[in-house]
Design a protein around this motif. Sequence first.
Motif, mmCIF file in Angstrom:
data_model
loop_
_atom_site.group_PDB
_atom_site.id
_atom_site.type_symbol
_atom_site.label_atom_id
_atom_site.label_comp_id
_atom_site.label_asym_id
_atom_site.label_seq_id
_atom_site.Cartn_x
_atom_site.Cartn_y
_atom_site.Cartn_z
ATOM 1 N N SER A 141 0.239 9.626 5.432
ATOM 2 C CA SER A 141 -0.504 10.804 5.475
ATOM 3 C C SER A 141 -0.524 11.355 3.899
ATOM 4 O O SER A 141 -1.490 11.737 3.455
ATOM 5 C CB SER A 141 0.064 11.885 6.277
ATOM 6 O OG SER A 141 -0.165 11.393 7.563
ATOM 7 N N TYR A 142 0.850 11.481 3.373
ATOM 8 C CA TYR A 142 1.174 11.890 1.881
ATOM 9 C C TYR A 142 0.107 10.956 0.854
ATOM 10 O O TYR A 142 -0.532 11.439 0.122
ATOM 11 C CB TYR A 142 2.398 11.539 1.444
ATOM 12 C CG TYR A 142 2.546 12.100 -0.035
ATOM 13 C CD1 TYR A 142 2.571 13.181 -0.438
ATOM 14 C CD2 TYR A 142 2.902 10.941 -0.817
ATOM 15 C CE1 TYR A 142 2.734 13.640 -1.928
ATOM 16 C CE2 TYR A 142 2.975 11.341 -2.313
ATOM 17 C CZ TYR A 142 2.994 12.497 -2.698
ATOM 18 O OH TYR A 142 3.260 12.817 -4.071
ATOM 19 N N MET A 143 0.152 9.687 1.151
ATOM 20 C CA MET A 143 -0.608 8.804 0.395
ATOM 21 C C MET A 143 -2.102 8.863 0.616
ATOM 22 O O MET A 143 -2.860 8.788 -0.683
ATOM 23 C CB MET A 143 -0.133 7.294 0.738
ATOM 24 C CG MET A 143 1.179 6.988 0.039
ATOM 25 S SD MET A 143 1.654 7.345 -1.667
ATOM 26 C CE MET A 143 0.334 6.055 -2.531
ATOM 27 N N ASP A 144 -2.635 9.293 1.886
ATOM 28 C CA ASP A 144 -4.092 9.363 1.883
ATOM 29 C C ASP A 144 -4.488 10.671 1.289
ATOM 30 O O ASP A 144 -5.600 10.632 0.691
ATOM 31 C CB ASP A 144 -4.358 9.618 3.417
ATOM 32 C CG ASP A 144 -4.043 8.452 4.282
ATOM 33 O OD1 ASP A 144 -4.028 7.234 3.438
ATOM 34 O OD2 ASP A 144 -3.908 8.422 5.353
ATOM 35 N N ILE B 198 -3.897 3.505 -4.831
ATOM 36 C CA ILE B 198 -2.574 3.210 -5.155
ATOM 37 C C ILE B 198 -1.971 2.140 -4.096
ATOM 38 O O ILE B 198 -2.189 2.461 -3.043
ATOM 39 C CB ILE B 198 -1.649 4.290 -5.484
ATOM 40 C CG1 ILE B 198 -2.199 5.149 -6.715
ATOM 41 C CG2 ILE B 198 -0.219 3.754 -5.954
ATOM 42 C CD1 ILE B 198 -1.390 6.490 -6.980
ATOM 43 N N VAL B 199 -1.726 1.140 -4.359
ATOM 44 C CA VAL B 199 -1.312 0.210 -3.591
ATOM 45 C C VAL B 199 0.288 0.377 -2.783
ATOM 46 O O VAL B 199 1.158 0.750 -3.866
ATOM 47 C CB VAL B 199 -1.399 -1.476 -3.850
ATOM 48 C CG1 VAL B 199 -0.887 -2.269 -2.737
ATOM 49 C CG2 VAL B 199 -2.804 -1.580 -4.372
ATOM 50 N N ILE B 200 0.479 0.706 -1.792
ATOM 51 C CA ILE B 200 1.818 0.716 -1.093
ATOM 52 C C ILE B 200 2.231 -0.176 -0.019
ATOM 53 O O ILE B 200 1.240 -0.433 0.861
ATOM 54 C CB ILE B 200 2.100 2.237 -0.709
ATOM 55 C CG1 ILE B 200 3.428 2.117 -0.181
ATOM 56 C CG2 ILE B 200 0.856 2.649 0.679
ATOM 57 C CD1 ILE B 200 4.002 3.822 0.233
ATOM 58 N N HIS B 201 3.274 -0.916 0.053
ATOM 59 C CA HIS B 201 3.327 -2.077 0.884
ATOM 60 C C HIS B 201 4.735 -1.529 1.616
ATOM 61 O O HIS B 201 5.658 -0.900 1.170
ATOM 62 C CB HIS B 201 3.962 -3.410 0.176
ATOM 63 C CG HIS B 201 2.933 -4.061 -0.726
ATOM 64 N ND1 HIS B 201 2.033 -4.617 -0.160
ATOM 65 C CD2 HIS B 201 2.454 -3.793 -1.952
ATOM 66 C CE1 HIS B 201 1.094 -4.867 -0.944
ATOM 67 N NE2 HIS B 201 1.449 -4.599 -2.144
ATOM 68 N N TYR B 202 4.669 -1.782 2.927
ATOM 69 C CA TYR B 202 5.890 -1.286 3.711
ATOM 70 C C TYR B 202 6.314 -2.625 4.435
ATOM 71 O O TYR B 202 5.783 -3.672 4.763
ATOM 72 C CB TYR B 202 5.174 -0.642 5.003
ATOM 73 C CG TYR B 202 4.631 0.856 4.640
ATOM 74 C CD1 TYR B 202 5.217 1.826 4.315
ATOM 75 C CD2 TYR B 202 3.147 0.666 4.622
ATOM 76 C CE1 TYR B 202 4.517 2.768 3.754
ATOM 77 C CE2 TYR B 202 2.538 1.809 4.273
ATOM 78 C CZ TYR B 202 3.140 3.082 3.940
ATOM 79 O OH TYR B 202 2.648 4.178 3.635
ATOM 80 N N ILE C 122 3.779 0.662 -5.149
ATOM 81 C CA ILE C 122 4.964 1.017 -4.525
ATOM 82 C C ILE C 122 5.518 0.388 -3.296
ATOM 83 O O ILE C 122 4.389 -0.182 -2.387
ATOM 84 C CB ILE C 122 4.734 2.585 -4.038
ATOM 85 C CG1 ILE C 122 4.398 3.456 -5.360
ATOM 86 C CG2 ILE C 122 5.908 3.230 -3.115
ATOM 87 C CD1 ILE C 122 4.062 4.776 -5.117
ATOM 88 N N ARG C 123 6.530 -0.329 -3.188
ATOM 89 C CA ARG C 123 7.159 -1.019 -2.163
ATOM 90 C C ARG C 123 8.136 -0.156 -1.148
ATOM 91 O O ARG C 123 9.002 0.323 -2.039
ATOM 92 C CB ARG C 123 7.680 -2.184 -2.497
ATOM 93 C CG ARG C 123 6.633 -3.256 -3.367
ATOM 94 C CD ARG C 123 7.182 -4.519 -3.912
ATOM 95 N NE ARG C 123 6.396 -5.057 -4.568
ATOM 96 C CZ ARG C 123 5.370 -6.074 -4.033
ATOM 97 N NH1 ARG C 123 5.267 -6.384 -2.693
ATOM 98 N NH2 ARG C 123 4.479 -6.626 -4.958
ATOM 99 N N VAL C 124 7.948 -0.161 -0.040
ATOM 100 C CA VAL C 124 8.936 0.528 0.868
ATOM 101 C C VAL C 124 9.771 -0.774 1.595
ATOM 102 O O VAL C 124 8.903 -1.199 2.566
ATOM 103 C CB VAL C 124 8.315 1.656 1.691
ATOM 104 C CG1 VAL C 124 9.414 2.221 2.474
ATOM 105 C CG2 VAL C 124 7.840 2.763 0.865
ATOM 106 N N SER C 125 11.256 -0.789 1.461
ATOM 107 C CA SER C 125 11.840 -1.695 2.284
ATOM 108 C C SER C 125 12.881 -0.985 3.091
ATOM 109 O O SER C 125 13.625 -0.145 2.730
ATOM 110 C CB SER C 125 12.413 -2.640 1.412
ATOM 111 O OG SER C 125 13.230 -3.540 2.266
ATOM 112 N N ILE C 126 12.672 -1.427 4.448
ATOM 113 C CA ILE C 126 13.743 -0.684 5.353
ATOM 114 C C ILE C 126 14.534 -1.985 6.138
ATOM 115 O O ILE C 126 13.862 -2.915 6.846
ATOM 116 C CB ILE C 126 13.034 0.176 6.542
ATOM 117 C CG1 ILE C 126 12.329 1.231 5.755
ATOM 118 C CG2 ILE C 126 14.045 0.756 7.394
ATOM 119 C CD1 ILE C 126 11.714 2.227 6.552
#
Length: 600
Positions: free
Chosen positions: A454-457, A467-471, A510-514
Motif C-alpha cells: 500500500s505504501y509503495m502504491d 520502483i521495482v520491489i521484490h518479495y 528494493i528487495r524484501v527477504s523473510i
Amino acid sequence: MRIHWTRKLALRRSFQAKLVLTFTVIMMVTLSLITWIWYSNTTNILKRNASEYVMDNIKNANHSLDFLMNEFISLSTLISMNQEFIAEPITPKPEQSDYERLLRRRKVESFLETIYSFNSSILAIQVVGEDGTVFSAGFSKMYYDVISDIWNKDVSGASGKALLLRINLAGGLEPESDESYTVVIGQAVLRGGKVVGTVYMYVRYSAISSLMSAQSIPGTELILLDENGGVLYGEDEHWSQLILGHPKLSEAMKAVQARGGSVQYQEDGKLVLIYRSDHTRWTTVGLIPIEILIKDSQELRNRMYGASAIVMIIIFLLIFALSQQTTKNIKRLSKAMKAVESGDLSPKELPRTKDEIGLLSIRFMHMMDTINSLIHDIKRNEKKKREADLKALQLQIHPHFLYNTLNTIRYLAKLQHAANIEQVTGSLIHLLRSAAGKNSGLVTLSEELQSVQSYMDIQNYKYVDDIVIHYDMQQGLEDYRVLPLLLQPLVENALLHGIEARKDIEGGVIRVSIRTEQDDCLVIAVMDNGPGMPAEMLDLFRQGKNQEDQRKMFGIGLHNVHERIQLTYGSAYGLDLDSRPGEYTRVTLRLPFDSSRPSA
C-alpha cells in the motif's frame, strides 16, 4: 491444659526451636557418621593387618617346617641311598651264618645310631629288609608292625620318594614319651634299581607342634594337612566337622591344594586363611574369630560415643543460648513489620547489631523509605493517568472522522473516474488502519507485506516510473505474527535514502527477504541498490552513541523499529545495517522465532 498445648505448639513452630533442633540433628548425624566411618575403617584395618600378620606367620611356620622336614628327609634319603651300610647288609643271603648275620645287624644299627644321634627330634629309625628283618635305633618299642599292613606297599611302590604319615599313639602304641602323635617318614631302599627294603624315620610330634603354636596368636586355630588331606597338626575329629559343616571351606581347600598359593575369606564370624607349601605340599588352615580382631576397636567405639554425647550436650547449650539471643532480635524486627502491616509507616526502633539481623534491619528501614517514596509516585502517576484517559476519550473520535472523510473522498474519485485518486486514498486508508493496530498488538507477515505494498502504491504516484520491489518469503511464514509496522519504515528508509539518491531512479530496486535461521531466529532483510553509505556513517549507527545525530541522518523510523524490538524481545535482537558504497545498503531485522507459537 489448653495453655500447655498452646505453648508446646508455639515452641514447635518457633524459629528458636527449629534452629536448636536443626543444629542438634546435624551434629548428631555428623558425629554418628564420623564415629561409624572411623569404626568401620579401623575394623577393616585391624582385619586386614591381622589377616596379613597371621598369613605371614603361617608362611613362616611353613618355611620352618619345610626346612625341618628337608633335614629329616635328607637324613632318610642318606640312609636309603647308602649301599655299604644299608642296602648291601639288609639284602638276605641264605648261606650266611648266625655270626655273620649278627655282624650285619651291628653294622646297620651302628649306622642308624649315628643318624639317630644327629637330631634330638628323631624318636626312632627302623630299616626293614626284604625278608622282614627289622633293624632299629632309638626307642626299643617299634611301630613297624602297626604301619606295615597299611603303608609298606605305598612306600615300596614310591620308587624311593619319601612319604609322610601321622600316627595316633593313643591306642596302645605309646613309646617311652608323653607325646600323642608321631610323624613317620617312609622311603624305599634301592639296590640296582630293585627295592630291597624300607626306611622309617619317626619324628617327634613336638618338633612340628612347637613351630605351629609359636606362630599363632591367642584365639587363633591352626590346622596342618598333608597333600592327601590327612591331619598333621590339629584334631582329626574337629577338622572333619569343619569340612562337613562348611562347603565353602572344602571348595577353597580343593582349589588351594590344586593350584597352590593362598586364599582368605570371612564366614560364620571367622576369618579363614588357607596356604599351601610348594615344597612339602602341606596345607595350613588358620581360623581367626572376628570378635578377637575388633575387640579393641569396639572399646574405642564406645569411648567415642561417650565423648560424642558430652560434645553434643555442650554444643546444644551453646546453640540454645545463641538462638535465644538471635530470636530476641528477630522478634523486635517482626514487631516492627507487624506495625507496618497495620499501616503505620513511621520510623521504628530496630536492632542495631553488627550481624545479619542488624543488616536486615537497615534494609528494612531503607525499604520503608522506598515504600513511602513509591506511594507518593503512585499517587502522582494515578493522577496523570486519569488525565491521560480523559484526553484519550476525547481523541477517540478523530480516527473515525478521518476514516469517514477519506472514504468519502475515495467515493467521489470513483464517481469522477479518477482511478489514481481512488487507489491512493484506498492505500492510505489501509496504512492508517495498520498504524492503528489491532487489539492483540501483533499482525501477520502477510498483513505487513500488504502494508508495504500500500505504501509503495502511494509512492509510485510520486515518481514518474514505477520502483521495482521484490518479495521473497520462506514458505509457511505467511501467518506468523510479528510487531506491526516493522517493514514499512525499512522500505521507506530504502526509498528515501537509497533509491532517491540514485542518479537513475528508474533502475531502483528494493528487495524484501523473510526467512528463518537455525529454527530459532526470524531474519527480515530489506536491501536497495542505492549509492550505499560511507564507512564512518555505518560505524556511527552501529556504535549508537549519539542517537540525536542518528535520527537526523537516518530518520526516526529505523530507531523506532530497533527500540521497539529490543523493548519487546531483549537486547539480543534488533536492527543491523550493512552497506557497500556504490553498490547497496541492507537493513536486517532479527526476531525470535518459535515454531510452536500459534499462527493467525
